[in-house]
Design an enzyme around this catalytic site. Structure first.
Site, mmCIF file in Angstrom:
data_model
loop_
_atom_site.group_PDB
_atom_site.id
_atom_site.type_symbol
_atom_site.label_atom_id
_atom_site.label_comp_id
_atom_site.label_asym_id
_atom_site.label_seq_id
_atom_site.Cartn_x
_atom_site.Cartn_y
_atom_site.Cartn_z
ATOM 1 N N GLN A 27 10.438 -2.707 8.404
ATOM 2 C CA GLN A 27 9.277 -3.918 8.891
ATOM 3 C C GLN A 27 9.872 -4.236 9.877
ATOM 4 O O GLN A 27 11.487 -5.041 9.641
ATOM 5 C CB GLN A 27 8.647 -4.490 7.634
ATOM 6 N N HIS A 58 0.650 -15.850 -6.178
ATOM 7 C CA HIS A 58 1.365 -15.118 -7.110
ATOM 8 C C HIS A 58 0.912 -15.970 -8.692
ATOM 9 O O HIS A 58 1.173 -14.228 -9.613
ATOM 10 C CB HIS A 58 3.041 -15.566 -7.346
ATOM 11 N N ASP A 82 9.687 -10.850 -1.672
ATOM 12 C CA ASP A 82 10.227 -12.355 -1.980
ATOM 13 C C ASP A 82 10.397 -12.806 -3.408
ATOM 14 O O ASP A 82 10.437 -14.295 -3.224
ATOM 15 C CB ASP A 82 8.717 -13.440 -1.718
ATOM 16 N N ASP A 132 10.792 3.433 -2.817
ATOM 17 C CA ASP A 132 9.045 3.411 -3.242
ATOM 18 C C ASP A 132 8.767 3.373 -4.406
ATOM 19 O O ASP A 132 8.928 4.373 -4.724
ATOM 20 C CB ASP A 132 9.000 4.660 -2.095
ATOM 21 N N GLY A 133 7.815 2.271 -4.191
ATOM 22 C CA GLY A 133 7.062 2.796 -5.137
ATOM 23 C C GLY A 133 6.148 3.959 -6.069
ATOM 24 O O GLY A 133 5.710 4.257 -7.328
ATOM 25 N N ASP A 150 2.307 -5.945 -5.970
ATOM 26 C CA ASP A 150 2.112 -6.956 -4.993
ATOM 27 C C ASP A 150 2.840 -6.396 -3.586
ATOM 28 O O ASP A 150 3.833 -6.745 -3.208
ATOM 29 C CB ASP A 150 3.484 -8.263 -5.361
ATOM 30 N N THR A 152 2.144 -5.016 0.419
ATOM 31 C CA THR A 152 1.220 -5.389 1.982
ATOM 32 C C THR A 152 0.153 -4.988 2.205
ATOM 33 O O THR A 152 -0.021 -4.614 1.671
ATOM 34 C CB THR A 152 2.270 -5.300 3.495
ATOM 35 N N ASP A 153 -0.647 -5.966 3.485
ATOM 36 C CA ASP A 153 -1.864 -4.948 4.117
ATOM 37 C C ASP A 153 -1.693 -3.804 4.168
ATOM 38 O O ASP A 153 -0.151 -3.107 4.593
ATOM 39 C CB ASP A 153 -2.273 -5.611 4.908
HETATM 40 N N1 SAM Z 1 1.694 -11.317 -1.748
HETATM 41 C C1 SAM Z 1 1.974 -10.268 -0.053
HETATM 42 C C2 SAM Z 1 0.724 -10.327 0.319
HETATM 43 O O1 SAM Z 1 -0.468 -10.338 -0.323
HETATM 44 O O2 SAM Z 1 0.350 -10.111 1.562
HETATM 45 C C3 SAM Z 1 2.788 -9.625 -0.760
HETATM 46 C C4 SAM Z 1 4.288 -9.758 -0.421
HETATM 47 S S1 SAM Z 1 5.630 -8.829 -0.659
HETATM 48 C C5 SAM Z 1 6.827 -9.628 0.203
HETATM 49 C C6 SAM Z 1 4.667 -7.202 0.174
HETATM 50 C C7 SAM Z 1 6.066 -6.020 -0.528
HETATM 51 O O3 SAM Z 1 5.513 -4.979 -0.861
HETATM 52 C C8 SAM Z 1 7.384 -6.426 1.106
HETATM 53 O O4 SAM Z 1 8.282 -6.571 0.824
HETATM 54 C C9 SAM Z 1 7.324 -4.425 0.882
HETATM 55 O O5 SAM Z 1 8.792 -4.070 1.716
HETATM 56 C C10 SAM Z 1 6.294 -4.778 -0.321
HETATM 57 N N2 SAM Z 1 6.085 -2.526 0.312
HETATM 58 C C11 SAM Z 1 5.397 -2.226 0.666
HETATM 59 N N3 SAM Z 1 5.101 -0.839 0.665
HETATM 60 C C12 SAM Z 1 5.819 -0.256 -0.713
HETATM 61 C C13 SAM Z 1 6.339 0.608 -1.065
HETATM 62 N N4 SAM Z 1 5.108 1.645 -0.398
HETATM 63 N N5 SAM Z 1 6.878 0.505 -2.714
HETATM 64 C C14 SAM Z 1 7.587 -0.851 -2.613
HETATM 65 N N6 SAM Z 1 7.726 -1.963 -2.262
HETATM 66 C C15 SAM Z 1 6.773 -1.994 -1.260
#
Ligand code: SAM
Length: 270
Positions: A27, A58, A82, A132-133, A150, A152-153
């Site tokens: 990213q 959070h 984070d 990957d989750g 938690d 990302t969009d």
């Molecule tokens: N609080 C934030 C928001 O709602 O905007 C989210 C913050 S947190 C930094 C989101 C994390 O999800 C990112 O670090 C991203 O790398 C992770 N992420 C996104 N897709 C993912 C996936 N498929 N598996 C695991 N982690 C993932």
């Protein structure tokens, strides 16, 4: 200097003093020192957190599900690089926390330049896996008391985290599941598809206020195939006090009232 995040003909402008970190990998990661919101993490142009209001998000992501559970000892956090979600989880004194984050650079950068995890990501009970989750829950043979997403969009890497398959796999491995479910006002389509795809036997949406997320109104979805979405204020109060949890936004009263939805939101998910 100004940072602007736009959404459908509107947006949020934040005055920035300097850029502290930037890296383009899985990213596009940017960390800014802002004028009035503290440090700010931006991924692919979207604000993920600012120091000033990250606890609003959070705490509301983590505490409702953790307090609905009588004794949450094993917790899975998906995303959350984070460390803010894990920091809140540790307030419940779990035995074992697994965090599955797809982008190792987010974790490294946040630890070094922001530090909102307050050491949580170094805690001996926390095991961080970089994968990957979706794959993790697909292959998971263990069980968790609470699963917290938690993410990302929705974007190419996080899209999977709002799929039916992902929610079905999560339902099999936990008592309670919770995910952030975007803004019902600014992103009604995402909000609705998260609600529709999350086919838990029991589920409910609740709301919170996060000033630096699109238009401030934010939503969360809690679900379970095996537990009720129970909202007895006295029970929640007792657990909150017994666990001696310190917060700046969450209270048991807010917890219960957050589930009261305005009519227009209830209509979206009817
Ligand atoms: N609080 C934030 C928001 O709602 O905007 C989210 C913050 S947190 C930094 C989101 C994390 O999800 C990112 O670090 C991203 O790398 C992770 N992420 C996104 N897709 C993912 C996936 N498929 N598996 C695991 N982690 C993932």
């Amino acid at each position: 200097m100004e940072f602007v995040e736009r959404y459908n003909g509107s947006g949020l402008l934040i005055e920035v003093e300097k850029i502290l970190y930037e890296f383009k990998g899985v990213q596009h990661i940017q960390i800014f020192q802002t004028k009035s919101f503290g440090k700010m993490l931006v991924l692919d142009g979207k604000i993920q957190l600012t120091e000033k209001d990250e606890a609003f998000y959070h705490e509301m992501l983590v505490h409702p599900a953790m307090l609905m559970h009588e004794s949450p000892k094993r917790v899975l956090v998906i995303g959350g690089g984070d460390g803010g979600a894990v920091r809140e989880v540790l307030k419940h004194d779990p035995k074992d926390v697994v965090m599955v984050e797809i982008d190792e650079n987010v974790v490294k950068a946040c630890k070094e330049y922001i530090g909102i995890d307050m050491g949580a990501l170094e805690d001996s009970r926390v095991n961080i896996l970089f994968e990957d989750g979706l794959e993790f829950v697909r292959n998971c043979r263990g069980r968790f008391d609470v699963v917290i997403v938690d993410g990302t969009d929705p974007n190419p890497i996080s899209q999977a985290l709002i799929s039916k398959e992902f929610y079905r796999d999560c339902a099999k491995i936990c008592d309670y599941f919770v995910t952030q479910s975007q803004s019902p006002f600014a992103q009604p389509d995402y909000f609705k598809s998260i609600y529709d795809n999350a086919e838990f036997k029991n589920k409910a949406v609740y709301l919170g206020f996060v000033p630096t997320y699109p238009h401030g109104l934010w939503s969360y979805l809690i679900g379970s195939d095996v537990m009720k979405i129970a909202l007895d204020l006295n029970v929640i109060r007792k657990r909150f006090e017994k666990r001696s949890i310190e917060t700046i936004y969450y209270t048991p009263e807010i917890h219960v009232s957050a589930f009261a939805l305005p009519k227009w939101i209830a209509h979206l998910i009817r």
